[in-house]
Design an enzyme around this catalytic site. Structure first.
Site, PDB file in Angstrom:
ATOM      1  N   SER A 217       1.164  -1.360  -0.140  1.00  0.00           N
ATOM      2  CA  SER A 217       0.020   0.100   0.027  1.00  0.00           C
ATOM      3  C   SER A 217       0.805   1.366  -0.197  1.00  0.00           C
ATOM      4  O   SER A 217       1.713   1.373   0.902  1.00  0.00           O
ATOM      5  CB  SER A 217      -0.980  -0.080   1.106  1.00  0.00           C
ATOM      6  OG  SER A 217      -0.072  -0.161   2.425  1.00  0.00           O
ATOM      7  N   GLY A 219       0.134   4.565   0.012  1.00  0.00           N
ATOM      8  CA  GLY A 219      -0.673   5.622   0.538  1.00  0.00           C
ATOM      9  C   GLY A 219      -1.504   6.147  -0.869  1.00  0.00           C
ATOM     10  O   GLY A 219      -2.203   5.614  -1.376  1.00  0.00           O
ATOM     11  N   ALA A 220      -1.280   7.430  -1.071  1.00  0.00           N
ATOM     12  CA  ALA A 220      -2.271   8.128  -2.127  1.00  0.00           C
ATOM     13  C   ALA A 220      -2.156   7.594  -3.404  1.00  0.00           C
ATOM     14  O   ALA A 220      -3.056   7.702  -4.264  1.00  0.00           O
ATOM     15  CB  ALA A 220      -2.190   9.615  -2.180  1.00  0.00           C
ATOM     16  N   GLY A 222      -2.150   4.366  -4.116  1.00  0.00           N
ATOM     17  CA  GLY A 222      -2.976   3.272  -4.394  1.00  0.00           C
ATOM     18  C   GLY A 222      -2.012   2.031  -3.869  1.00  0.00           C
ATOM     19  O   GLY A 222      -1.191   2.022  -3.190  1.00  0.00           O
ATOM     20  N   GLY A 248      -5.738   1.070   5.338  1.00  0.00           N
ATOM     21  CA  GLY A 248      -4.971  -0.093   5.155  1.00  0.00           C
ATOM     22  C   GLY A 248      -5.813  -1.417   5.566  1.00  0.00           C
ATOM     23  O   GLY A 248      -5.998  -2.468   4.963  1.00  0.00           O
ATOM     24  N   ASP A 249      -6.671  -1.228   6.416  1.00  0.00           N
ATOM     25  CA  ASP A 249      -7.404  -2.323   7.174  1.00  0.00           C
ATOM     26  C   ASP A 249      -8.720  -2.497   5.988  1.00  0.00           C
ATOM     27  O   ASP A 249      -9.010  -3.655   5.962  1.00  0.00           O
ATOM     28  CB  ASP A 249      -8.198  -2.027   8.259  1.00  0.00           C
ATOM     29  CG  ASP A 249      -7.003  -1.797   9.543  1.00  0.00           C
ATOM     30  OD1 ASP A 249      -5.852  -2.381   9.255  1.00  0.00           O
ATOM     31  OD2 ASP A 249      -7.212  -1.045  10.389  1.00  0.00           O
TER      32      ASP A 249
END
Lengths: 309, 309
Positions: A217, A219-220, A222, A248-249
């Protein structure tokens, strides 16, 4: 039935203050309170997607009771938490009303005894007999051995249950060698695991260490997925302002639900990005706006990653 | 039996962190948890001094249960808290391990209904029949009228029970007019009440407004008392480093116990300063080291204040 494991469950408190000033006294203007720990957050999103989900991990003391009371009110969610003598931790997220920034304070969690850790492992193996996938999520409370997730990954594989792992540091390093089906590190966790700061190289390295699929992951930007079936980048339509806590979850819930529904990887990634983007956009950390999620499903872009590694 | 009233009881959490940095994530290295709200702190010190003490005020929800569970373990303390539907607040004191400074986060407390406020007043009047003194302490939770303390002072006076008031702002202003026996403002509270920033002038003004005795807590300088019997300054032997949280509550316990033991004012002030100094010196906010307290009793200085006002 999907199983999520949260060894270090929590009661997550969010405090809104007009402006956080160190060494001053603050009147909290708004308090929200919900069960937390990554696996419980994943379970809540899975339940909202219509999946039946069982949660296990540890819960103890008055705070553990508060967590279990609230889980009891979540439709589609089965509480199989294992009692401990110690008290479940609280986490406090202090949101600065002026800047929107969050300052996080995390209690360490209860000291888990060897007998309690054995009881958890027994309960876990029993549950594996009736589930279609398992997610192992978050930090380890004091007293749980650093190789805990490695053992839980091996048990899942012995039972033929696909296993997703979302943790960090040494517990991640050890468990990767036990060959989990999916790991979902963020950029920092992936760099710490592999020593590589370039995500494509790092995801490849993490696969060499044992992970069958790696979904990083970023962040912004993707997700970046490196799997036996191929490599993809999945991105939201635009940068979304908001609270990244719980994003993230939500992505883990997307990956796991896509796995049990036997979706192709690009569709799993689309779902994961749409869910995590909707979570960022939500005013309450970890909540998903269903309408926004549905809208985003059509707007996430997934493209194959063909760069030679 | 002494009575303390804590309308806005709390579960006080103290979090030690290596260093508090706004907008960062912190692992809390040490958590302490205890019943709080000024009146409960006063009661705990009174009980440690060997006095029997009853506590009333509101308690509700899971946090209220945690507060009551812990009070049940305090010898000499009787729980007469009144249940409310809302949840008792938490307060979080974040102690920076590097500087020792404290950042305070206070939840607002439960919304108290008119029926719950009536029930508290009835319980209070019943309790007044069997106590030798009462302390009214701390802030008002939402829903309790701003004139609450004024009414409670009047009830105590009607029952012939001496009443000490330790609050601030408009609730203090209104209650002073009801003629409490003692008020114990700090310098800021006293200035806000009277508009005077010179403590001697301000204590005199507060008496004119209705307080029979005014004991101003002036931080490291100790106490300034303005009473019908005379005026005194009481000071600790030297500036004590430590945590001032709970020092004012320890001083109230000293004043109240001295009152019921019919000590002369200088002895009451000596006890109050020794207790508050011992509280500052304690590693845990509000705890009193008995040996230090006893030692300080001989070293506090009290001198008559003769400046014409």
């Amino acid at each position: 039935m999907i199983l999520t494991v949260t060894l270090n469950t929590a009661l997550d408190l969010t405090y809104r203050v007009p402006s956080l000033r160190p060494h001053a006294s603050h009147r909290v203007t708004e308090v929200t309170e919900r069960p937390g720990g990554k696996g419980l957050n994943v379970a809540r999103v899975l339940a909202a997607l219509g999946h039946e989900v069982t949660v296990t991990g540890f819960a103890g003391g008055a705070t553990g009771h508060m967590v279990r009371d609230r889980l009891a009110g979540t439709p589609g969610l089965v509480d199989a938490l294992v009692p401990v003598a110690g008290s479940t931790r609280r986490t406090v997220a202090v949101v600065d009303g002026r800047t929107g920034d969050t300052t996080q304070l995390n209690e360490p969690g209860p000291l888990v005894s060897p007998a309690e850790w054995s009881a958890l492992q027994d309960a876990y193996v029993d549950l594996l007999g009736s589930v279609t996938a398992v997610a192992l999520c978050g930090s380890l409370p004091p007293g749980v051995p650093v190789g805990a997730y490695a053992g839980l990954v091996r048990s899942a594989r012995a039972a033929g249950v696909p296993v997703l792992l979302d943790t960090s540091g040494e517990p991640l390093r050890r468990a990767v060698a036990a060959r989990p089906d999916i790991i979902k590190p963020n950029a920092d966790e992936l760099a710490e695991l592999t020593g590589a700061h370039e995500p494509l190289r790092a995801t490849q390295d993490a696969r060499r260490r044992g992970a069958r699929a790696v979904v990083a992951s970023l962040g912004a930007e993707g997700l970046l997925a490196h799997t036996a079936e191929g490599r993809w980048r999945a991105a939201p339509p635009s940068r979304v302002p908001g609270n990244p806590t719980g994003a993230g979850d939500a992505a883990v819930a997307g990956l796991l639900s896509g796995l049990v529904e036997r979706l192709p990887w690009p569709d799993r990634l689309t779902r994961a990005v749409a869910l995590s983007t909707a979570a960022v956009h939500s005013p309450t950390a970890g909540d998903i706006d269903p309408a926004l999620y549905t809208d985003l499903l059509d707007r996430v872009t997934v493209r194959g990653e063909t760069t030679a590694a």
